[in-house]
Design a protein around this motif. Structure first.
Motif, short mmCIF file in Angstrom:
data_model
loop_
_atom_site.label_atom_id
_atom_site.label_comp_id
_atom_site.label_asym_id
_atom_site.label_seq_id
_atom_site.Cartn_x
_atom_site.Cartn_y
_atom_site.Cartn_z
N GLY A 48 0.82 -1.22 0.00
CA GLY A 48 0.00 0.00 0.00
C GLY A 48 0.84 1.26 0.00
O GLY A 48 0.55 2.22 -0.71
N GLY A 49 1.91 1.27 0.79
CA GLY A 49 2.80 2.42 0.84
C GLY A 49 3.54 2.64 -0.47
O GLY A 49 3.71 3.79 -0.92
N ALA A 50 3.96 1.56 -1.09
CA ALA A 50 4.64 1.68 -2.39
C ALA A 50 3.68 2.20 -3.46
O ALA A 50 4.04 3.06 -4.27
N GLY A 51 2.46 1.67 -3.46
CA GLY A 51 1.46 2.15 -4.43
C GLY A 51 1.09 3.60 -4.19
O GLY A 51 0.95 4.38 -5.14
N GLY A 52 0.97 4.00 -2.94
CA GLY A 52 0.68 5.38 -2.61
C GLY A 52 1.82 6.32 -2.98
O GLY A 52 1.59 7.43 -3.46
N SER A 53 3.05 5.87 -2.77
CA SER A 53 4.21 6.69 -3.15
C SER A 53 4.28 6.88 -4.66
O SER A 53 4.54 7.98 -5.15
N LEU A 54 4.02 5.81 -5.38
CA LEU A 54 4.00 5.90 -6.84
C LEU A 54 2.88 6.83 -7.30
O LEU A 54 3.07 7.64 -8.23
N ALA A 55 1.74 6.77 -6.65
CA ALA A 55 0.62 7.66 -6.99
C ALA A 55 0.95 9.11 -6.69
O ALA A 55 0.58 10.01 -7.46
N LEU A 56 1.67 9.37 -5.60
CA LEU A 56 2.06 10.75 -5.29
C LEU A 56 3.04 11.31 -6.32
O LEU A 56 2.92 12.46 -6.73
N VAL A 57 3.97 10.48 -6.75
CA VAL A 57 4.92 10.93 -7.77
C VAL A 57 4.19 11.17 -9.09
O VAL A 57 4.45 12.16 -9.78
N ALA A 58 3.23 10.29 -9.44
CA ALA A 58 2.45 10.48 -10.66
C ALA A 58 1.59 11.74 -10.58
O ALA A 58 1.49 12.49 -11.55
#
Length: 91
Positions: A48-58
């Motif tokens: 979840g944290g990795a997906g959220g981090s990727l979403a923030l960068v996107a």
């Protein structure tokens, strides 16, 4: 900007993703104990944290700045989708 300031700047950028992922992982483990017995909460939190981090960068790349509501919606989807995937297709 000093290296310490840069570190705190990045840590505060990614803190909502990892905090939301931790809360959602704990809620999942608390509400669906029997179904999630084989999944460790740390695995839910990490994905979840990795997906959220990727979403923030996107969101930062697409919207040009942090703090827009569309970015937070993308953050929510980025945290929830990996955890949903782990729950739906676990082995």
């Amino acid at each position: 900007m000093s290296p310490l300031d840069a570190f705190w700047h990045l840590a505060n950028l990614f803190a909502p993703a990892w905090g939301l992922a931790a809360l959602l992982a704990l809620a999942i483990k608390g509400l669906w104990r029997r179904e999630t017995r084989s999944l460790a909460w740390r695995r839910l939190w990490t994905w979840g944290g990795a997906g959220g981090s990727l979403a923030l960068v996107a969101a930062l790349a697409l919207l040009g700045r942090d703090g827009k509501m569309a970015g937070y919606a993308l953050l929510l989807a980025g945290v929830a989708l990996p955890q949903w995937w782990l729950l739906s297709f676990r082995r």
